[in-house]
Write an enzyme that holds these catalytic residues in place. Structure first.
Site, short mmCIF file in Angstrom:
data_model
loop_
_atom_site.label_atom_id
_atom_site.label_comp_id
_atom_site.label_asym_id
_atom_site.label_seq_id
_atom_site.Cartn_x
_atom_site.Cartn_y
_atom_site.Cartn_z
N GLU A 115 1.00 -1.03 -0.22
CA GLU A 115 0.37 -0.36 0.17
C GLU A 115 1.41 0.82 -0.21
OE1 GLU A 115 -4.61 -1.38 2.00
OE2 GLU A 115 -2.84 -0.50 3.59
N HIS A 230 -8.90 9.53 2.12
CA HIS A 230 -8.72 8.18 1.40
C HIS A 230 -8.91 8.72 -0.44
CE1 HIS A 230 -8.51 4.86 -0.52
NE2 HIS A 230 -8.27 4.07 1.01
N ARG A 276 -1.33 9.14 0.75
CA ARG A 276 -2.99 10.00 0.65
C ARG A 276 -3.29 10.93 0.53
NH1 ARG A 276 -5.58 5.32 4.48
NH2 ARG A 276 -5.42 3.59 2.93
N HIS A 337 -11.77 9.59 5.83
CA HIS A 337 -11.75 8.28 6.03
C HIS A 337 -11.05 7.89 7.62
CE1 HIS A 337 -10.39 4.70 5.29
NE2 HIS A 337 -8.91 4.49 5.48
N ARG A 372 -1.93 9.23 8.53
CA ARG A 372 -2.04 7.73 9.05
C ARG A 372 -1.33 6.83 7.60
NH1 ARG A 372 -5.26 3.80 8.29
NH2 ARG A 372 -6.58 4.84 7.32
#
Ligand code: SIN
Length: 537
Positions: A115, A230, A276, A337, A372
């Site tokens: 990811e 997100h 992100r 998100h 995060r």
């Protein structure tokens, strides 16, 4: 309204990974009530697709996971908290496997996916893209093995009971009845606040309840301006805002604008696997540039059987809305998100209020800093859920006598308070359209306090929020209105914190302060009695 009293050793508010893991820790040492405001498994955990990050593969090390987490946090992580996360994570995952968790495998070995912002393949997943359900399944089954644990579902927490500066439980609403649950230790594990935004990946239950009730009780909240968006949720007028896991980009999916042009390499060297916040802002730029409401996620160049097998839930959900992800471009746009900020805790899950612990997304251990790292939140729920449970157990053993005295002394007062609450809510409940205000609030937060903010937009949001101030002061006896009050409480905290941080860092991007700004390493602290402050990291 009818009311009653209950006593228990441990009250756990929330039934996601963090709350359940805490319950497992305290169940052997006392009686436990686990409250959920909806159905037992209705939490953000259940909806988590991509997986759970852990340094367990042959090519990985906890030190590398640590570095990646610190880098994603953009300078604001609590380094000790990150160290605990990455070091204790592997053992807790192995424990979960020993309880029956079935993570996907390649041959006889665990399969790890990639990811964004992870320098190694370290994301475990289950049934392809149903990792959260697998965790809930295993943890719920484990909790069921303890006779000491009772579950109260459809139980809404109105407020915490605070006496002599310590938390002695909570007042809840269930079946149109107020119940005062006295607990020797209370653990908040209520999750996040995605529902404050009109576009969110979060389920309907995420209305910021734990943050709001902790704030009203006097707890310290930290860094509420850091909201993670997100990059890829399904964008279709006829479909829900369904998450399209970052793992899809990890397996090779690419982003294209409405003209079919790949754009991420123009924004970052890591392209689709950039952090992100960068991907979300790039998508917004492309949407503005091309005057479109979405961009596309493209998997059509990948092997069809691989895609179907690797993302079975996403494949079947999209097909229900006539999108075959193996053949069609998927319209996507970003959505709220995750809240990096929350109720401030130390590494033991202790808040500033004695007897009150917080864990999971509602808490701010500082592990995520300003942004995060993907798939670290389920791991945080396991590690810090267990830690919060452990310290709640220690707290109960130390303070049992004194807390029991408190309970008997305040019993009458609470009964009286309950009657007063009923009368107040009947006499003074403002008349307003709850559904309409919730919807206006969600749009306001999305448009003015979203991925890109500035002083002007934040002040406009502040002005709007003032119109609803009377709701913050009122007492209510319905879930819908209490949720709205909590949403407004948290919205105020986000707006004020975002205004105070005059700089761009992590997920907080100010178009009027594009640099980090002065004193960027300081945290923004909110406390009811003291207002908003800056505090050293
Ligand atoms: C995803 O599957 O993209 C979500 C993972 C996360 O937010 O940690």
């Amino acid at each position: 309204m009818r009311s009653s009293i209950k006593t228990v050793d441990f009250l756990i508010i929330g039934g996601g990974v963090a709350g359940l893991r805490a319950a497992i820790e305290v169940a052997p040492v006392g009686s436990v009530i686990v409250l959920t405001k909806d159905m037992p498994a209705e939490s953000s955990t259940g909806y988590a697709q991509g997986g759970i990050a852990v340094a367990l593969s042959d090519e990985d090390k906890v030190g590398i996971h640590y570095e990646d987490t610190i880098k994603a946090g953009d300078g604001l992580c609590n380094k000790d908290a990150v160290k605990v996360l990455v070091e204790e994570g592997p053992e807790l995952i192995l424990e979960l496997i020993s309880w029956g968790a079935e993570f996907d495998k390649e041959g006889s070995k665990l399969a790890f996916t990639q990811e964004a912002a992870h320098s190694r393949r370290r994301i475990l997943h289950a049934q392809g893209d149903s990792t959260g359900w697998e965790l809930e399944r295993v943890l719920i089954n484990k909790v069921r093995t303890f006779k000491s644990v009772s579950r109260y579902d459809f139980a809404f927490t109105v407020d915490l009971i605070i006496k002599d500066d310590r938390c002695a439980g909570a007042i809840i609403l269930r079946d149109r009845k107020a119940i005062h649950i006295y607990a020797k230790a209370t653990i908040l594990a209520t999750g996040g606040a995605g529902q404050l935004y009109s576009r969110t990946t979060n389920p309907a239950v995420t209305t910021g309840d734990g943050m709001a009730i902790a704030y009203r009780a006097g707890a310290v909240l930290q860094d509420m301006e850091f909201i993670q968006f997100h990059p890829t949720t399904l964008y279709s007028p006829s479909a829900p805002q369904f998450l399209l896991s970052e793992a899809m980009r990890g397996e090779g999916a690419i982003l294209k604008n409405i003209h079919g042009e790949r754009f991420m390499p123009r924004y970052h060297t890591l392209a689709e696997l950039a952090p992100r916040d960068i991907v979300s802002r790039a998508i917004i730029s492309e949407m503005v540039r091309t005057n479109a409401k979405h961009v596309y996620l493209d998997l059509t160049h990948l092997d069809k059987n691989f895609v179907k097998g690797r993302f079975p839930r996403i494949y079947s959900t999209c097909l229900q809305f006539d999108i075959d992800i193996t053949e069609d471009l998927i319209p996507v746009s970003p959505a709220a998100h995750y809240v990096m900020g929350g109720v401030k805790t130390n590494l033991k899950g202790e808040t500033d209020i004695k007897g009150l612990f917080a864990t999971g997304e509602v808490a701010c251990t500082g592990v995520h800093g300003a942004n995060r790292l993907a798939s670290n939140s389920l791991l945080e729920g396991l590690v810090y859920g267990a830690r919060a449970g452990m310290s709640a157990g220690e707290y109960m053993n130390k303070g049992q006598e004194r807390i029991q005295d408190t309970r008997f002394r305040i019993q009458d007062k609470i009964n009286r308070a309950s009657c007063i609450m009923d009368r107040a809510s009947l006499l003074h409940a403002p008349s307003f359209d709850t559904v309409k205000i919730k919807s206006t609030l969600r749009r306001l937060m999305w448009e003015k306090v979203g991925i890109i903010r500035c002083k002007e937009s934040l002040n406009a949001a502040r002005e709007w929020l003032r119109k609803w101030d009377s709701i913050l002061k009122a007492d209510f006896t319905s879930r819908e209105r209490l949720e709205l009050k909590n949403m407004l409480t948290v919205a105020n905290l986000i707006v004020d914190s975002a205004l105070l941080r005059e700089g761009s860092i992590g997920a907080h991007y100010r178009s009027d302060f594009k640099e980090r700004g002065e004193n960027w390493q300081r945290h923004v602290i909110s406390q009811k009695e003291k207002g908003l402050q800056r505090a050293d990291a």
